[in-house]
Design a protein around this motif. Structure first.
Motif, PDB file in Angstrom:
ATOM      1  N   ALA A   1      50.111  23.444 -52.124  1.00 51.99           N
ATOM      2  CA  ALA A   1      51.298  23.931 -51.396  1.00 51.99           C
ATOM      3  C   ALA A   1      52.157  22.776 -50.905  1.00 51.99           C
ATOM      4  CB  ALA A   1      50.857  24.802 -50.227  1.00 51.99           C
ATOM      5  N   TYR A   2      51.518  21.689 -50.489  1.00 49.21           N
ATOM      6  CA  TYR A   2      52.295  20.573 -49.959  1.00 49.21           C
ATOM      7  C   TYR A   2      53.213  19.990 -51.033  1.00 49.21           C
ATOM      8  CZ  TYR A   2      53.567  16.588 -47.137  1.00 49.21           C
ATOM      9  OH  TYR A   2      54.295  15.680 -46.417  1.00 49.21           O
TER      10      TYR A   2
ATOM     11  N   ALA B   1      41.846  17.025 -48.280  1.00 48.04           N
ATOM     12  CA  ALA B   1      42.645  18.202 -47.925  1.00 48.04           C
ATOM     13  C   ALA B   1      43.074  18.191 -46.467  1.00 48.04           C
ATOM     14  CB  ALA B   1      41.851  19.464 -48.226  1.00 48.04           C
TER      15      ALA B   1
ATOM     16  N   VAL C   1      38.188  27.217 -38.079  1.00 42.19           N
ATOM     17  CA  VAL C   1      37.125  26.785 -39.001  1.00 42.19           C
ATOM     18  C   VAL C   1      35.920  27.727 -38.945  1.00 42.19           C
ATOM     19  CG1 VAL C   1      35.580  24.876 -39.586  1.00 42.19           C
ATOM     20  CG2 VAL C   1      37.855  24.402 -38.721  1.00 42.19           C
TER      21      VAL C   1
ATOM     22  N   HIS D   1      46.182  24.018 -49.646  1.00 42.72           N
ATOM     23  CA  HIS D   1      47.067  23.156 -48.855  1.00 42.72           C
ATOM     24  C   HIS D   1      47.577  21.982 -49.674  1.00 42.72           C
ATOM     25  CE1 HIS D   1      46.021  25.272 -45.110  1.00 42.72           C
ATOM     26  NE2 HIS D   1      47.125  24.719 -44.655  1.00 42.72           N
ATOM     27  N   VAL D   2      46.711  21.405 -50.511  1.00 46.25           N
ATOM     28  CA  VAL D   2      47.146  20.271 -51.343  1.00 46.25           C
ATOM     29  C   VAL D   2      48.238  20.722 -52.311  1.00 46.25           C
ATOM     30  CG1 VAL D   2      46.413  18.555 -53.033  1.00 46.25           C
ATOM     31  CG2 VAL D   2      44.884  19.155 -51.144  1.00 46.25           C
TER      32      VAL D   2
ATOM     33  N   PHE E   1      51.297  19.581 -43.041  1.00 42.42           N
ATOM     34  CA  PHE E   1      52.160  20.767 -42.967  1.00 42.42           C
ATOM     35  C   PHE E   1      52.707  20.922 -41.555  1.00 42.42           C
ATOM     36  CE2 PHE E   1      53.236  23.769 -46.114  1.00 42.42           C
ATOM     37  CZ  PHE E   1      52.454  23.468 -47.206  1.00 42.42           C
TER      38      PHE E   1
ATOM     39  N   GLU F   1      32.291  17.584 -52.436  1.00 41.77           N
ATOM     40  CA  GLU F   1      32.988  18.475 -51.514  1.00 41.77           C
ATOM     41  C   GLU F   1      33.515  17.725 -50.292  1.00 41.77           C
ATOM     42  OE1 GLU F   1      34.052  21.719 -51.212  1.00 41.77           O
ATOM     43  OE2 GLU F   1      33.768  21.635 -53.376  1.00 41.77           O
TER      44      GLU F   1
ATOM     45  N   GLU G   1      36.835  27.941 -47.104  1.00 44.78           N
ATOM     46  CA  GLU G   1      37.282  26.626 -46.649  1.00 44.78           C
ATOM     47  C   GLU G   1      37.729  25.778 -47.842  1.00 44.78           C
ATOM     48  OE1 GLU G   1      37.664  25.528 -43.642  1.00 44.78           O
ATOM     49  OE2 GLU G   1      37.865  23.361 -43.939  1.00 44.78           O
ATOM     50  N   SER G   2      36.907  25.827 -48.894  1.00 47.49           N
ATOM     51  CA  SER G   2      37.247  25.060 -50.090  1.00 47.49           C
ATOM     52  C   SER G   2      38.533  25.594 -50.726  1.00 47.49           C
ATOM     53  CB  SER G   2      36.055  25.147 -51.057  1.00 47.49           C
ATOM     54  OG  SER G   2      36.466  24.877 -52.339  1.00 47.49           O
TER      55      SER G   2
ATOM     56  N   LEU H   1      55.570  27.716 -43.075  1.00 49.20           N
ATOM     57  CA  LEU H   1      54.564  28.507 -42.362  1.00 49.20           C
ATOM     58  C   LEU H   1      53.637  29.279 -43.295  1.00 49.20           C
ATOM     59  CD1 LEU H   1      56.852  29.865 -39.495  1.00 49.20           C
ATOM     60  CD2 LEU H   1      55.162  28.063 -39.332  1.00 49.20           C
TER      61      LEU H   1
ATOM     62  N   TYR I   1      46.481  16.989 -45.647  1.00 53.43           N
ATOM     63  CA  TYR I   1      47.528  17.915 -46.097  1.00 53.43           C
ATOM     64  C   TYR I   1      47.709  19.040 -45.098  1.00 53.43           C
ATOM     65  CZ  TYR I   1      48.085  15.617 -50.542  1.00 53.43           C
ATOM     66  OH  TYR I   1      48.391  14.701 -51.503  1.00 53.43           O
ATOM     67  N   ARG I   2      46.579  19.522 -44.576  1.00 52.92           N
ATOM     68  CA  ARG I   2      46.684  20.616 -43.602  1.00 52.92           C
ATOM     69  C   ARG I   2      47.407  20.140 -42.348  1.00 52.92           C
ATOM     70  NH1 ARG I   2      40.713  23.002 -43.614  1.00 52.92           N
ATOM     71  NH2 ARG I   2      41.398  23.876 -41.653  1.00 52.92           N
TER      72      ARG I   2
ATOM     73  N   ALA J   1      36.643  16.069 -51.157  1.00 53.01           N
ATOM     74  CA  ALA J   1      37.695  17.081 -51.293  1.00 53.01           C
ATOM     75  C   ALA J   1      38.197  17.498 -49.918  1.00 53.01           C
ATOM     76  CB  ALA J   1      37.139  18.299 -52.041  1.00 53.01           C
TER      77      ALA J   1
ATOM     78  N   LEU K   1      53.517  28.957 -47.062  1.00 51.69           N
ATOM     79  CA  LEU K   1      53.269  28.517 -48.439  1.00 51.69           C
ATOM     80  C   LEU K   1      51.777  28.374 -48.759  1.00 51.69           C
ATOM     81  CD1 LEU K   1      54.757  27.943 -51.012  1.00 51.69           C
ATOM     82  CD2 LEU K   1      55.003  25.569 -50.347  1.00 51.69           C
ATOM     83  N   PRO K   2      50.954  27.795 -47.874  1.00 53.07           N
ATOM     84  CA  PRO K   2      49.523  27.732 -48.207  1.00 53.07           C
ATOM     85  C   PRO K   2      48.919  29.125 -48.436  1.00 53.07           C
ATOM     86  CG  PRO K   2      50.006  26.271 -46.389  1.00 53.07           C
ATOM     87  CD  PRO K   2      51.238  27.073 -46.620  1.00 53.07           C
TER      88      PRO K   2
ATOM     89  N   ARG L   1      41.052  27.191 -49.258  1.00 50.64           N
ATOM     90  CA  ARG L   1      42.264  26.865 -48.494  1.00 50.64           C
ATOM     91  C   ARG L   1      42.554  25.364 -48.496  1.00 50.64           C
ATOM     92  NH1 ARG L   1      41.489  27.928 -42.083  1.00 50.64           N
ATOM     93  NH2 ARG L   1      39.873  26.423 -41.638  1.00 50.64           N
ATOM     94  N   ASN L   2      41.506  24.549 -48.622  1.00 52.04           N
ATOM     95  CA  ASN L   2      41.749  23.111 -48.757  1.00 52.04           C
ATOM     96  C   ASN L   2      42.571  22.822 -50.007  1.00 52.04           C
ATOM     97  OD1 ASN L   2      40.505  22.212 -46.478  1.00 52.04           O
ATOM     98  ND2 ASN L   2      38.534  21.775 -47.440  1.00 52.04           N
ATOM     99  N   ARG L   3      42.132  23.413 -51.124  1.00 51.56           N
ATOM    100  CA  ARG L   3      42.875  23.201 -52.380  1.00 51.56           C
ATOM    101  C   ARG L   3      44.285  23.769 -52.264  1.00 51.56           C
ATOM    102  NH1 ARG L   3      37.869  24.190 -54.907  1.00 51.56           N
ATOM    103  NH2 ARG L   3      38.337  26.385 -55.182  1.00 51.56           N
TER     104      ARG L   3
END
Lengths: 324, 356
Positions: B142-143, A78, B124, B139-140, A85, A71, B132-133, B183, A81-82, A74, B185-186, B135-137
């Motif tokens: 979506a980018y 991530a 956060v 964002h990847v 954006f 995790e 959290e997990s 703004l 990427y955040r 990961a 896409l994620p 939205r992390n995925r």
């Protein structure tokens, strides 16, 4: 404390590379200098090379080339990427005033020119930003991988990814050179008759602009901006210091236009133009011939060069016989 | 909202100070506009919309019974994608046609926020580990979707032809679609991937429910107001405010004619007549103010005004005749237009035969 110090020391080369990358991006995106004089490809290639080095140094943590095995990794992957954006949004917001400033400097501001409001530099800057941001942000914030606790094949896979991406970039550079050397030139013409910006007593003027470009704008481009006037008896080029010989001198237009034979700043970012030749003559039938040609080259010594040519023929009654 | 801010960051935090500073600047700006008499309904509408957005961001949202289902969320994402495609296809010459899809897009984004509980942009401490997990995925994914859309869309348009290059640069819709992707896409990816909830949705009761209903009601009113205003522009009679007095230089046989015709409600336009006209007994003559360059709207708030005709004639009987016809279009109802005509006729003896 010692570990933190070591981590900062490990990050420093990455951060220097990221700063260098930001500088190269800034040169690509900035409206100053107006033209990169053929250095655009070198600047972008340099930025891509730094991107590959950064990717290799971070074991391509930011690229989705491998499965995360915990995790924390990961999250580490991530987070860039955040941030990317938001940074890309910031980059786009920066590009907009740069485009406006670039247009004001004369590159694309001539209202009757063939429209290309974005320009290859802005497009290249946007693409570059999209590609490098996650890796650059990851390299800036993440500690250098120590190798501890990673699967044994991580290093080998990272090297394979580096070689593959390096090869891909080399192929793209090769394709760019082939595009300059061998692929047909693309282009566009635009004729505005009568030219709404100018008025000459007893004559009609037309604004003619044409562009011939290689690599769809990502190579050298030849731009012609010709203002031709006619009155049924004579035809002449208004924005040129040279007059057709054997003709009566015509009233000169007052507007400050670039002379026909001065290459505008557009078209010499990703390639160079040399030995530019301009010719204007009136034939026996009273039609004016305006030709412009130049040797277009990639800027890499001895690699990819050819001739670009633009041609305009207008009769003394304003009929356009040829414009390509 | 202030209490939640204090709980999260404290009143001394830079974010809070920036928020207070911006609020003070906005209040001062609005107060000066009010003092100058420039505070219009349209401005009030914009302020109300801004306040609604801030309140909407502050209240916690839940997806509800429908939006908690994955098919409904995916439908919403597809709808947003289709609206973006529609926006990019509208040519820049049809400027008034952008507003309706944009309003619909805003509505969809509000719904998207509800569907995903805005976890993609939440602080956060407001999300749990699973969120959290997720939205992390998101964002990847979506980018790289953003990268593909920009490279294929903008890059493709750039290399195809000069016409498509100009389209990308000039089209307002392309930039709205790009902003939407940057703004939201994620959140769209979260909405697409999030599984159905295990526990059935329970409708909240009491003040939370009422406050939510109130805010969503305000959102609905603000989204519908441009459409209602477009209808009002069609049916409401123009309001006219006229002035007639001797001309400023006190010349006999001259008169100042002023008229402001206000058309529409909230989205408004003001069409002026402001001229000096003189008469000699043989004919009436224009001193100033009845020329082609005078056929312009005084102010427009949200309406598009184009001049249809602007003519000045001297009739055989010496009457001065002036006609200014303007066409008004409301972005809220772009398929309908209204022509408003302002006519001035002054006889050779100075009699006003026609005036708004």
């Amino acid at each position: 404390m010692a570990a933190n110090h070591g981590q900062v020391r490990g990050q420093l080369p990455n951060r220097i590379l990221v700063a260098l990358l930001a500088l190269l991006w800034g040169i690509t995106a900035s409206p100053i200098p107006v033209s990169l004089n053929g250095w655009g490809t070198a600047v972008v290639a340099g930025a891509l090379a730094i991107f590959v080095i950064l990717g290799h140094r971070t074991r391509w943590l930011a690229l989705p080339l491998r499965q995360d095995h915990d995790e924390f990794q990961a999250h580490l992957r991530a987070l860039p990427y955040r941030l990317s954006f938001r940074l890309f949004l910031l980059g786009v917001l920066l590009l907009i005033p740069m485009l406006v400033a670039g247009a004001d400097q004369g590159g694309t501001s001539i209202t009757w020119g063939v429209p290309d409001p974005l320009g290859p530099r802005a497009i290249a800057a946007a693409f570059l930003l999209l590609l490098v941001l996650p890796t650059a942000v990851g390299a800036w914030i993440a500690p250098s991988p120590s190798g501890d606790g990673e699967p044994p094949d991580t290093g080998a896979r990272s090297s394979a990814a580096t070689v593959s991406l390096g090869a891909l970039l080399a192929v793209l550079l090769g394709a760019w050179l082939v595009g300059i050397q061998a692929l047909p030139a693309s282009g566009a013409t635009k004729a505005t008759i009568p030219d709404p910006q100018d008025y000459v007593s007893g004559a009609t003027c037309g604004a003619f602009s044409a562009v011939s470009e290689l690599d769809r704008g990502f190579g050298p481009s030849l731009v012609m901006l010709a203002q031709v006037c006619w009155n049924g008896r004579a035809v002449w080029l208004a924005n040129s210091p040279a007059r057709p010989s054997g003709r009566r001198r015509q009233p000169y237009l007052a507007t400050a236009l670039p002379t026909f034979c001065s290459q505008t700043a557009d078209g010499t970012d990703f390639g160079i133009l040399a030995r530019q030749r301009c010719r204007v003559w009136v034939d026996g039938s009273g039609a004016i011939h305006v030709t412009m040609s130049a040797d277009a080259a990639s800027g890499l010594p001895g690699l990819a060069a050819r001739q670009l040519r633009l041609n305009l023929v207008v009769t003394n009654t304003g009929r356009v016989l040829s414009f390509d | 909202m202030m209490r939640s801010w204090h709980r999260r960051r404290g009143y001394g935090s830079p974010e809070f100070l920036v928020f207070v500073g911006l609020t003070l600047c906005a209040a001062l700006g609005l107060a000066s506009l009010f003092a100058m008499g420039q505070f219009t309904w349209f401005l009030l509408y914009l302020v109300a919309t801004l306040v609604t957005v801030l309140v909407l961001r502050a209240i916690p949202v839940e997806p509800g019974a429908v939006l908690s289902r994955r098919p409904a969320r995916r439908g919403l994402v597809l709808l947003i994608g289709a609206t973006c495609c529609l926006l990019t296809s509208i040519p820049s010459t049809l400027g008034t046609w952008y507003l309706l899809p944009t309003l619909f897009l805003i509505f969809c984004n509000v719904m998207l926020g509800r569907a995903t509980q805005r976890i993609s942009a939440a602080p956060v401490h407001d999300v749990d580990e699973w969120q959290e997990s997720m939205r992390n995925r998101a964002h990847v994914v979506a980018y790289w979707i953003l990268a593909a859309v920009v490279v294929l869309g903008v890059g493709g348009a750039y290399v195809i032809s000069y016409a498509t290059r100009a389209w990308v640069a000039d089209s307002f819709g392309v930039w709205i679609a790009l902003a939407e992707l940057l703004l939201f896409l994620p959140a769209m990816v979260v909405a697409w991937r999030q599984p159905d909830p295990v526990v059935e949705y329970v409708r909240p009761r009491g003040p939370i429910r009422w406050s939510r209903s109130l805010v969503f009601g305000a959102v609905a009113v603000e989204l519908l107001l441009p459409v209602v205003s477009g209808l009002a522009m069609l049916v409401l009679p123009p309001q006219v405010n006229t002035t007639r007095r001797p001309a400023a230089d006190q010349v006999r046989g001259c008169s100042y004619l002023g008229a402001i015709t206000t058309v529409g409600w909230v989205f408004q336009a003001q069409l002026p007549i402001s001229a000096d006209v003189c008469w000699t007994g043989v004919r009436a003559v224009e001193q100033w103010g009845l020329n082609r360059s005078d056929c312009n709207p005084e102010t427009t708030s949200g309406l598009l005004v184009t001049t249809v005709s602007c003519t000045r004639r001297l009739l055989p009987n010496g009457t001065l005749y002036f006609d200014y016809t303007a066409r008004l279009e409301s972005p809220g109802l772009p398929f309908v237009q209204r022509d408003v005509s302002l006519k001035v006729a002054v006889s050779r003896t100075g009699r006003l035969l026609a005036f708004p």
